[in-house]
Design a protein around this motif. Structure first.
Motif, PDB file in Angstrom:
ATOM      1  N   ASP A   1      61.680  39.897 104.895  1.00  0.00           N
ATOM      2  CA  ASP A   1      62.419  39.220 103.822  1.00  0.00           C
ATOM      3  C   ASP A   1      63.197  38.033 104.388  1.00  0.00           C
ATOM      4  O   ASP A   1      63.120  36.908 103.878  1.00  0.00           O
ATOM      5  CB  ASP A   1      63.419  40.182 103.167  1.00  0.00           C
ATOM      6  CG  ASP A   1      62.748  41.322 102.423  1.00  0.00           C
ATOM      7  OD1 ASP A   1      63.447  42.307 102.121  1.00  0.00           O
ATOM      8  OD2 ASP A   1      61.539  41.231 102.139  1.00  0.00           O
TER       9      ASP A   1
ATOM     10  N   LEU B   1      62.164  39.283  95.380  1.00  0.00           N
ATOM     11  CA  LEU B   1      63.321  40.073  95.813  1.00  0.00           C
ATOM     12  C   LEU B   1      64.494  39.924  94.847  1.00  0.00           C
ATOM     13  O   LEU B   1      65.388  40.767  94.811  1.00  0.00           O
ATOM     14  CB  LEU B   1      63.789  39.612  97.202  1.00  0.00           C
ATOM     15  CG  LEU B   1      62.869  39.864  98.399  1.00  0.00           C
ATOM     16  CD1 LEU B   1      63.439  39.162  99.631  1.00  0.00           C
ATOM     17  CD2 LEU B   1      62.723  41.356  98.667  1.00  0.00           C
TER      18      LEU B   1
ATOM     19  N   TYR C   1      71.579  37.212 101.723  1.00  0.00           N
ATOM     20  CA  TYR C   1      70.651  38.349 101.637  1.00  0.00           C
ATOM     21  C   TYR C   1      71.365  39.694 101.522  1.00  0.00           C
ATOM     22  O   TYR C   1      70.784  40.671 101.036  1.00  0.00           O
ATOM     23  CB  TYR C   1      69.748  38.339 102.880  1.00  0.00           C
ATOM     24  CG  TYR C   1      68.733  39.461 102.939  1.00  0.00           C
ATOM     25  CD1 TYR C   1      67.688  39.547 102.018  1.00  0.00           C
ATOM     26  CD2 TYR C   1      68.822  40.439 103.935  1.00  0.00           C
ATOM     27  CE1 TYR C   1      66.753  40.569 102.092  1.00  0.00           C
ATOM     28  CE2 TYR C   1      67.893  41.464 104.011  1.00  0.00           C
ATOM     29  CZ  TYR C   1      66.866  41.522 103.090  1.00  0.00           C
ATOM     30  OH  TYR C   1      65.946  42.543 103.152  1.00  0.00           O
TER      31      TYR C   1
ATOM     32  N   ALA D   1      68.062  47.027  97.877  1.00  0.00           N
ATOM     33  CA  ALA D   1      66.663  47.400  98.114  1.00  0.00           C
ATOM     34  C   ALA D   1      66.501  48.538  99.120  1.00  0.00           C
ATOM     35  O   ALA D   1      65.554  49.317  99.033  1.00  0.00           O
ATOM     36  CB  ALA D   1      65.874  46.176  98.586  1.00  0.00           C
TER      37      ALA D   1
END
Length: 707
Positions: free
Chosen positions: A398, A421, A486, A493
């Protein structure tokens, strides 16, 4: 600092011959533990001592770490001038050259390198868009497609050859797969992408098609040295031939007996074809071993002697004394695990062998599962190698995808991953956003996306790109800002195991500190994959090593245990119908044996559990059946420690005759059940507390007594 003459005098005659062979092609067959690295290092130093400019020397290895270590050791011998030697992997060399010469094939200097996962994702994306057969027909998975394509490129075979021999269930899909691969290659070219295999292919193409480049490269690198030549693939072998074509000053060093990476595309025949490409080549064999005792080498020599294609060599050492390798016939896998744990504790507590100097090797990772439980139960710390690469972890991919977009805004594969995402962005929205990026310049596209989509996380992502794009910040600073963005995505997640994954993100930060540019950082992540277990902090001194044999190549330990030395496991059952694969299994066993310096244990369970069949008898590996029994000592399951049994071996025999009609016990049927010998006059037995236990079923037929 010693002079070069003093350094040469410390080498054995074969090593010295290799070091002093300067002009023309040289093939060095370096047996296991024969001082190959010392020879290469000394040759580097010797070349520089002769006045050859270090920057004119190219050292190709299979890891950058290996190249750096050799160059550092050469510097220690003759000074800092060796630091200018050009050292690295084939892929890093090709990447470096393509940044300079890629324009000849239509690539800009800032092309993006895809790792294996990226390639699989792109193939999957294109597969879906092309409409492969639906529910009634199962198309190949993305991993299978990537594997097929890589084999085509690295082995020089056609799609039809690969499918027919290895994936026959997809034969009728050959036209669709062929079309998919064409679309894949077209997509990469249009978007300035190269996968791992393209680095080799494109550089080889330039070498073949542009003689002036070959001449320039020949002038740049007057001397080429290649380590682990037995592990090169078809493309790498050709690259060596073309790069050395003008001066022919190339030394290839390797051991055909340690070629174990066929599944990755390595072509062990390259080492046999070297004299064909360079008929004037001098062949030098390094046979003196500096690692193992002679009893261990005797077994290794006997195993590899049965190899059908080889450069004949016999390893020898000045360390003549030492215990013979031990074959332990355990009742089952668990009994084998108990024995290994017992011996590890005995070796560390009674003989003072450091835990860090003991390794347990296995053909496949699952062979150690039972042992891992036993070690945990006993509190024996261990680390296992042969697992997931850091870059294969979803959370790392990611972050890397965001970084890749900063380097190449038209990397739409990374855009697609990052967009999916974000909260509120689904596949359709992602497709619309990517289309906007494709149809206008970046600044206009971001403006239009901001206006048409209001999702908060998407807005934050676009703001991040606007802040960072065009800036030449250090990778550490860029990564810190990316991770700040992030963090909420990561917690959402991966909430179930976020704590464990955080270590990987911390490791990524630590790795970025030594780089000056983001491009260099991202390239190294692809070219030098790092295993998650390697980045969880410094390795403890006193910790046992568990490793697949493939991951243990090049390493050594005082004591080595090799698990599951039985047919179907070692060699693997998958290799039994393919002569070439079976030969590679033999070489793999040779590698395992030659990791041991002082003690070697081979564990072979008498019975194993087979799904669908239950508990069945196991047959000793052919690699041991084929060698003289005097090369190892065989023990069965017993109560007395093996050290005591070894002492008694020189005295009274533990073998005794049995007659037809005698009553015996056998581990498979439980300690308490008595059996009768019905058709053989003599069998091998071993005393345990309750009486004799039959060890070798092949010597007798047993009849179950009525209750």
């Amino acid at each position: 600092m010693p002079n070069i003459k003093e350094i040469l005098e410390k080498l054995n005659p074969a090593q010295r011959e290799a070091v002093e062979s300067i002009e023309g092609p040289v093939l060095v067959i370096a047996g296991a533990g024969s001082g190959k690295t010392r020879t290469l290092t000394t040759r580097l130093a010797y070349l520089v001592s002769l006045g050859i400019p270090a920057e004119r020397i190219l050292l190709l290895t299979f890891t950058r770490k290996a190249a750096r270590e050799m160059i550092t050791r050469a510097e220690a011998l003759v000074g800092n001038s060796c630091g200018k030697v050009q050292g690295g992997t084939f892929h890093s060399l090709c990447h470096y050259m393509l940044r300079q010469y890629g324009y000849l094939l239509g690539f800009s200097p800032n092309f993006t390198v895809l790792d294996r996962g990226d390639s699989e994702d792109l193939l999957n994306l294109l597969k879906n868009s092309l409409g492969f057969p639906g529910a009634k027909r199962h198309a190949p998975k993305k991993e299978t497609l990537a594997s097929i394509l890589s084999k085509i490129k690295n082995q020089g075979k056609t799609l039809e050859e690969i499918i027919t021999t290895e994936y026959p269930n997809f034969v009728d899909l050959i036209p669709q797969i062929e079309r998919l691969f064409k679309e894949y290659e077209l997509y990469k070219r249009e978007h300035q992408l190269m996968d791992y295999d393209d680095l080799l292919i494109n550089w080889l193409t330039i070498l073949k098609d542009y003689p002036q480049v070959r001449e320039e490269v020949g002038r740049r690198y007057n001397y080429i040295m290649v380590d682990e030549y037995q592990d090169t693939n078809l493309l790498q072998g050709e690259i060596v031939v073309y790069m050395a074509s003008s001066h022919r000053n190339v030394m290839a060093v390797g051991d055909d007996s340690q070629s174990i990476y066929g599944f990755r595309g390595a072509n062990y025949r390259n080492i046999f074809d070297f004299p064909k490409h360079f008929p004037e080549a001098r062949i030098i064999k390094l046979e003196q071993n500096y690692r193992s005792t002679q009893p261990i080498l005797d077994l290794a020599n006997a195993v590899i002697e049965r190899s059908k294609i080889k450069y004949t060599k016999v390893l020898f050492t000045e360390k003549k004394e030492g215990p013979k390798p031990i074959l332990f016939r355990a009742k089952d896998d668990h009994a084998g695990s108990e024995f290994v744990a017992d011996e590890i504790l005995r070796l560390t507590n009674e003989e003072g062998v450091p835990l860090s100097q003991i390794a347990v090797l296995m053909r496949a990772a699952f062979h150690s599962y039972d042992l891992e439980l036993e070690l945990t139960k006993r509190g024996i710390p261990f680390v296992k190698y042969g697992g997931l690469k850091l870059l294969e972890s979803a959370h790392i991919k990611d972050v890397v995808s965001i970084l890749r977009i900063l380097v190449n805004p038209y990397d739409f594969l990374s855009w697609n991953r990052v967009l999916l995402l974000l909260e509120g962005v689904g596949p359709r929205s992602a497709e619309r956003i990517v289309n906007l990026l494709k149809t206008s310049d970046l600044e206009s596209a971001i403006f239009n996306i901001k206006r048409q989509f209001s999702q908060p996380e998407l807005q934050k992502l676009l703001n991040l790109f606007q802040d960072l794009m065009g800036k030449r910040l250090p990778p550490l600073e860029t990564l810190s800002q990316v991770l700040s963005f992030y963090e909420p995505i990561f917690e959402r997640a991966y909430f179930e195991d976020a704590h464990r994954r955080e270590r990987d993100l911390e490791s990524l930060i630590a790795l970025s500190e030594k780089y000056e540019t983001l491009e260099e950082f991202l390239t190294d992540l692809v070219l030098e994959p790092i295993y998650s277990s390697e980045v969880e902090g410094e390795r403890k001194e006193e910790i046992l090593t568990l490793s697949t044999i493939h991951s243990a190549k090049g390493l050594e330990w005082h004591t080595v245990f090799v698990l599951s030395v039985i047919e179907g496991r070692f060699p693997s059952s998958y290799s039994l119908l393919n002569p070439e694969e079976l030969e590679e299994e033999r070489r793999l066993f040779y590698v395992a044996v030659t990791r041991a310096k002082e003690r070697l244990y081979l564990i072979a369970p008498l019975t194993i559990y087979v799904p669908g069949e239950g508990r069945t008898f196991a047959k000793l590996s052919r690699f041991l059946q084929e060698v003289p029994k005097g090369l190892y000592v065989e023990y069965g399951r017993q109560e007395k420690p093996i050290a005591q049994a070894q002492k008694e071996e020189k005295g009274a025999s533990i073998n005794m005759p049995f007659k037809v009609g005698d009553l015996v016990r056998h581990p498979r049927f439980g300690e308490g059940e008595v059996m009768k010998v019905v058709d053989q006059e003599k069998v091998m037995v071993n005393f345990v507390g309750k009486g004799p236990t039959l060890l070798h079923l092949k010597y007798a037929t047993l009849e179950r007594l009525s209750p």
